[in-house]
Scaffold this active site. Structure first.
Site, PDB file in Angstrom:
ATOM      1  N   LYS A 180       0.838  -1.216   0.000  1.00  0.00           N
ATOM      2  CA  LYS A 180       0.000   0.000   0.000  1.00  0.00           C
ATOM      3  C   LYS A 180       0.868   1.260   0.000  1.00  0.00           C
ATOM      4  O   LYS A 180       0.674   2.166  -0.800  1.00  0.00           O
ATOM      5  CB  LYS A 180      -0.927   0.012   1.227  1.00  0.00           C
ATOM      6  CG  LYS A 180      -1.816  -1.213   1.357  1.00  0.00           C
ATOM      7  CD  LYS A 180      -2.730  -1.126   2.569  1.00  0.00           C
ATOM      8  CE  LYS A 180      -2.034  -1.116   3.906  1.00  0.00           C
ATOM      9  NZ  LYS A 180      -1.336  -2.373   4.269  1.00  0.00           N
TER      10      LYS A 180
ATOM     11  N   ARG B 185      -9.970   0.746   8.504  1.00  0.00           N
ATOM     12  CA  ARG B 185      -9.550  -0.595   8.907  1.00  0.00           C
ATOM     13  C   ARG B 185     -10.611  -1.305   9.734  1.00  0.00           C
ATOM     14  O   ARG B 185     -10.412  -2.461  10.111  1.00  0.00           O
ATOM     15  CB  ARG B 185      -8.294  -0.490   9.752  1.00  0.00           C
ATOM     16  CG  ARG B 185      -7.009  -0.765   8.999  1.00  0.00           C
ATOM     17  CD  ARG B 185      -5.898  -0.304   9.905  1.00  0.00           C
ATOM     18  NE  ARG B 185      -4.724  -1.083   9.806  1.00  0.00           N
ATOM     19  CZ  ARG B 185      -3.611  -0.630   9.237  1.00  0.00           C
ATOM     20  NH1 ARG B 185      -3.568   0.524   8.648  1.00  0.00           N
ATOM     21  NH2 ARG B 185      -2.536  -1.373   9.252  1.00  0.00           N
TER      22      ARG B 185
ATOM     23  N   ARG C   5      11.715  -5.050   5.315  1.00  0.00           N
ATOM     24  CA  ARG C   5      11.508  -3.639   4.955  1.00  0.00           C
ATOM     25  C   ARG C   5      12.468  -2.695   5.704  1.00  0.00           C
ATOM     26  O   ARG C   5      12.731  -2.863   6.875  1.00  0.00           O
ATOM     27  CB  ARG C   5      10.073  -3.236   5.293  1.00  0.00           C
ATOM     28  CG  ARG C   5       9.868  -1.729   5.141  1.00  0.00           C
ATOM     29  CD  ARG C   5       8.457  -1.262   5.314  1.00  0.00           C
ATOM     30  NE  ARG C   5       7.714  -1.956   6.322  1.00  0.00           N
ATOM     31  CZ  ARG C   5       6.390  -1.956   6.375  1.00  0.00           C
ATOM     32  NH1 ARG C   5       5.697  -1.325   5.460  1.00  0.00           N
ATOM     33  NH2 ARG C   5       5.764  -2.587   7.325  1.00  0.00           N
TER      34      ARG C   5
ATOM     35  N   ARG D  34      11.167  -0.355  11.147  1.00  0.00           N
ATOM     36  CA  ARG D  34      10.071  -0.123  12.101  1.00  0.00           C
ATOM     37  C   ARG D  34      10.126  -1.147  13.226  1.00  0.00           C
ATOM     38  O   ARG D  34      10.418  -2.315  12.988  1.00  0.00           O
ATOM     39  CB  ARG D  34       8.722  -0.234  11.366  1.00  0.00           C
ATOM     40  CG  ARG D  34       8.307   1.068  10.727  1.00  0.00           C
ATOM     41  CD  ARG D  34       7.158   0.944   9.778  1.00  0.00           C
ATOM     42  NE  ARG D  34       6.022   0.161  10.244  1.00  0.00           N
ATOM     43  CZ  ARG D  34       4.912  -0.020   9.519  1.00  0.00           C
ATOM     44  NH1 ARG D  34       4.810   0.548   8.330  1.00  0.00           N
ATOM     45  NH2 ARG D  34       3.932  -0.746   9.984  1.00  0.00           N
TER      46      ARG D  34
ATOM     47  N   ARG E  23      -0.562  -8.390  13.429  1.00  0.00           N
ATOM     48  CA  ARG E  23      -1.146  -7.391  12.519  1.00  0.00           C
ATOM     49  C   ARG E  23      -1.979  -8.085  11.441  1.00  0.00           C
ATOM     50  O   ARG E  23      -3.043  -7.603  11.047  1.00  0.00           O
ATOM     51  CB  ARG E  23      -0.030  -6.551  11.872  1.00  0.00           C
ATOM     52  CG  ARG E  23       0.575  -5.562  12.858  1.00  0.00           C
ATOM     53  CD  ARG E  23       1.987  -5.138  12.500  1.00  0.00           C
ATOM     54  NE  ARG E  23       2.112  -4.528  11.202  1.00  0.00           N
ATOM     55  CZ  ARG E  23       3.262  -4.397  10.547  1.00  0.00           C
ATOM     56  NH1 ARG E  23       4.382  -4.843  11.077  1.00  0.00           N
ATOM     57  NH2 ARG E  23       3.285  -3.819   9.383  1.00  0.00           N
TER      58      ARG E  23
HETATM   59  P1  AP5 Z   1       4.827  -1.570   1.940  1.00  0.00           P
HETATM   60  O1  AP5 Z   1       4.448  -0.835   0.709  1.00  0.00           O
HETATM   61  O2  AP5 Z   1       5.545  -0.820   2.998  1.00  0.00           O
HETATM   62  O3  AP5 Z   1       3.554  -2.342   2.513  1.00  0.00           O
HETATM   63  P2  AP5 Z   1       2.240  -1.791   3.218  1.00  0.00           P
HETATM   64  O4  AP5 Z   1       1.075  -2.456   2.596  1.00  0.00           O
HETATM   65  O5  AP5 Z   1       2.249  -0.296   3.262  1.00  0.00           O
HETATM   66  O6  AP5 Z   1       2.475  -2.432   4.632  1.00  0.00           O
HETATM   67  P3  AP5 Z   1       2.480  -1.818   6.084  1.00  0.00           P
HETATM   68  O7  AP5 Z   1       3.188  -2.846   6.934  1.00  0.00           O
HETATM   69  O8  AP5 Z   1       3.025  -0.420   6.148  1.00  0.00           O
HETATM   70  O9  AP5 Z   1       0.987  -1.793   6.397  1.00  0.00           O
HETATM   71  P4  AP5 Z   1       0.350  -1.826   7.747  1.00  0.00           P
HETATM   72  O10 AP5 Z   1      -1.019  -1.679   7.321  1.00  0.00           O
HETATM   73  O11 AP5 Z   1       0.636  -2.955   8.645  1.00  0.00           O
HETATM   74  O12 AP5 Z   1       1.098  -0.630   8.521  1.00  0.00           O
HETATM   75  P5  AP5 Z   1       0.611   0.828   8.883  1.00  0.00           P
HETATM   76  O13 AP5 Z   1       1.791   1.693   8.908  1.00  0.00           O
HETATM   77  O14 AP5 Z   1      -0.560   1.211   8.065  1.00  0.00           O
HETATM   78  O15 AP5 Z   1       5.717  -2.835   1.510  1.00  0.00           O
HETATM   79  C1  AP5 Z   1       6.269  -3.686   2.488  1.00  0.00           C
HETATM   80  C2  AP5 Z   1       7.658  -4.176   1.990  1.00  0.00           C
HETATM   81  O16 AP5 Z   1       7.469  -5.013   0.852  1.00  0.00           O
HETATM   82  C3  AP5 Z   1       8.591  -3.036   1.548  1.00  0.00           C
HETATM   83  O17 AP5 Z   1       9.895  -3.369   1.930  1.00  0.00           O
HETATM   84  C4  AP5 Z   1       8.455  -3.008   0.013  1.00  0.00           C
HETATM   85  O18 AP5 Z   1       9.648  -2.587  -0.611  1.00  0.00           O
HETATM   86  C5  AP5 Z   1       8.120  -4.471  -0.314  1.00  0.00           C
HETATM   87  N1  AP5 Z   1       7.176  -4.608  -1.421  1.00  0.00           N
HETATM   88  C6  AP5 Z   1       6.105  -3.818  -1.719  1.00  0.00           C
HETATM   89  N2  AP5 Z   1       5.452  -4.282  -2.806  1.00  0.00           N
HETATM   90  C7  AP5 Z   1       6.114  -5.415  -3.193  1.00  0.00           C
HETATM   91  C8  AP5 Z   1       5.918  -6.349  -4.273  1.00  0.00           C
HETATM   92  N3  AP5 Z   1       4.912  -6.217  -5.141  1.00  0.00           N
HETATM   93  N4  AP5 Z   1       6.796  -7.380  -4.366  1.00  0.00           N
HETATM   94  C9  AP5 Z   1       7.826  -7.523  -3.473  1.00  0.00           C
HETATM   95  N5  AP5 Z   1       8.068  -6.655  -2.443  1.00  0.00           N
HETATM   96  C10 AP5 Z   1       7.216  -5.621  -2.305  1.00  0.00           C
HETATM   97  O19 AP5 Z   1       0.047   0.602  10.362  1.00  0.00           O
HETATM   98  C11 AP5 Z   1       0.928   0.335  11.442  1.00  0.00           C
HETATM   99  C12 AP5 Z   1       0.112   0.225  12.727  1.00  0.00           C
HETATM  100  O20 AP5 Z   1      -0.559   1.471  12.991  1.00  0.00           O
HETATM  101  C13 AP5 Z   1      -1.013  -0.819  12.693  1.00  0.00           C
HETATM  102  O21 AP5 Z   1      -0.549  -2.117  13.028  1.00  0.00           O
HETATM  103  C14 AP5 Z   1      -1.984  -0.242  13.745  1.00  0.00           C
HETATM  104  O22 AP5 Z   1      -1.546  -0.520  15.044  1.00  0.00           O
HETATM  105  C15 AP5 Z   1      -1.870   1.257  13.503  1.00  0.00           C
HETATM  106  N6  AP5 Z   1      -2.861   1.761  12.523  1.00  0.00           N
HETATM  107  C16 AP5 Z   1      -2.578   2.320  11.306  1.00  0.00           C
HETATM  108  N7  AP5 Z   1      -3.715   2.683  10.682  1.00  0.00           N
HETATM  109  C17 AP5 Z   1      -4.736   2.339  11.519  1.00  0.00           C
HETATM  110  C18 AP5 Z   1      -6.151   2.439  11.431  1.00  0.00           C
HETATM  111  N8  AP5 Z   1      -6.740   2.968  10.334  1.00  0.00           N
HETATM  112  N9  AP5 Z   1      -6.881   1.963  12.471  1.00  0.00           N
HETATM  113  C19 AP5 Z   1      -6.302   1.437  13.571  1.00  0.00           C
HETATM  114  N10 AP5 Z   1      -4.970   1.312  13.722  1.00  0.00           N
HETATM  115  C20 AP5 Z   1      -4.181   1.755  12.699  1.00  0.00           C
END
Ligand code: AP5
Length: 224
Positions: A21, A96, A135, A168, A179
């Site tokens: 994402k 979410r 990552r 992270r 997660r």
């Molecule tokens: P990346 O693009 O970083 O993946 P992502 O989908 O953004 O994954 P996240 O781990 O950031 O999502 P998340 O939803 O857990 O975290 P968030 O910060 O939102 O890619 C990941 C890796 O893979 C990278 O190294 C990239 O290079 C590689 N990659 C990408 N695409 C690829 C491909 N096609 N092939 C191979 N490699 C690839 O949330 C963190 C925390 O915040 C949550 O756990 C929660 O506690 C809280 N939080 C955030 N939003 C909310 C909400 N709306 N409600 C409640 N809690 C929330």
């Protein structure tokens, strides 16, 4: 007759941790001029600043759970109030929960808007753990990398030349599984919500980054 789009696009990227994402939202922001709005990034900034919301969110994020709707919605509303979001937004990691989806529908309805497109980025659970465990990001500009799938070309950041990288604290296998469990229990049901609203598209996010990007650009084209 060519239709002219007069309301700003609201694009949702739905998907488990590691679906790509953030990677894709940053690329779309650069190519389309929409604003990436990541609740994860906003929460991490609140934690770093030590705000009351950040202090309440910190332990939940470290455990891999979901932060309460109240905190997330307040942070999102504050960001949506800033004028740059009128160009259109990419919601990365929001909504979410069913409560967040309902609140977003109301927030947009107040300004005569709706969700333009919700894209479900679909990846296998095992791939997700490998993706988040490898990552890292440039400490200077935030560009994202992966130990295997996206390495900086010469050891320095491809974008700004920075040589410091960071990881992270929630990117370890145990927390990643928590997660993922939170995603399946509370976020995956939103796929049906947006299918029912007639704005859902599904994307094979198991492809490499460039192929996902090409598919995504094709899907998003009609709404911008
Ligand atoms: P990346 O693009 O970083 O993946 P992502 O989908 O953004 O994954 P996240 O781990 O950031 O999502 P998340 O939803 O857990 O975290 P968030 O910060 O939102 O890619 C990941 C890796 O893979 C990278 O190294 C990239 O290079 C590689 N990659 C990408 N695409 C690829 C491909 N096609 N092939 C191979 N490699 C690839 O949330 C963190 C925390 O915040 C949550 O756990 C929660 O506690 C809280 N939080 C955030 N939003 C909310 C909400 N709306 N409600 C409640 N809690 C929330």
């Amino acid at each position: 007759m060519t239709e002219v789009c007069t309301t700003p696009a609201v694009l949702i990227l739905l998907g488990p941790p590691g679906a790509g994402k953030g990677t894709q939202a940053r690329m779309l922001e650069e190519t389309l001029g929409l604003i990436q709005l990541s609740t994860g990034d906003l929460l991490r900034a609140a934690v770093a600043q030590g705000t009351p919301a950040g202090m309440a969110a910190k332990s939940v994020m470290e455990a891999g759970g979901l932060v309460s709707d109240d905190i997330v919605l307040q942070i999102l509303r504050d960001r949506m109030d800033q004028p740059d979001t009128r160009r259109g937004v990419i919601l990365d990691g929001f909504p979410r929960t069913a409560g967040q989806a309902a609140a977003l529908d109301h927030l947009l309805a107040d300004t005569g808007q709706g969700v333009s497109l919700a894209i479900s980025m679909e990846v296998d659970d095992e791939a997700m753990v490998a993706r988040v465990s490898g990552r890292h990001t440039c400490a200077e500009c935030g560009e994202g990398y992966h130990d295997t799938f996206k390495r900086p070309a010469n050891g320095a950041c491809d974008k700004c030349g920075g040589t410091e990288f960071k990881r992270r604290s929630d990117d370890n296998a145990d927390t990643a599984r928590q997660r993922l469990a939170a995603y399946h229990a509370q976020t995956a049901p939103l796929i049906a919500h947006y299918a029912q609203a007639g704005v859902l598209a599904r994307l094979d996010a198991m492809q490499d980054i460039a192929a996902v990007s090409r598919d995504l650009a094709r899907m998003v084209q009609p709404i911008v």
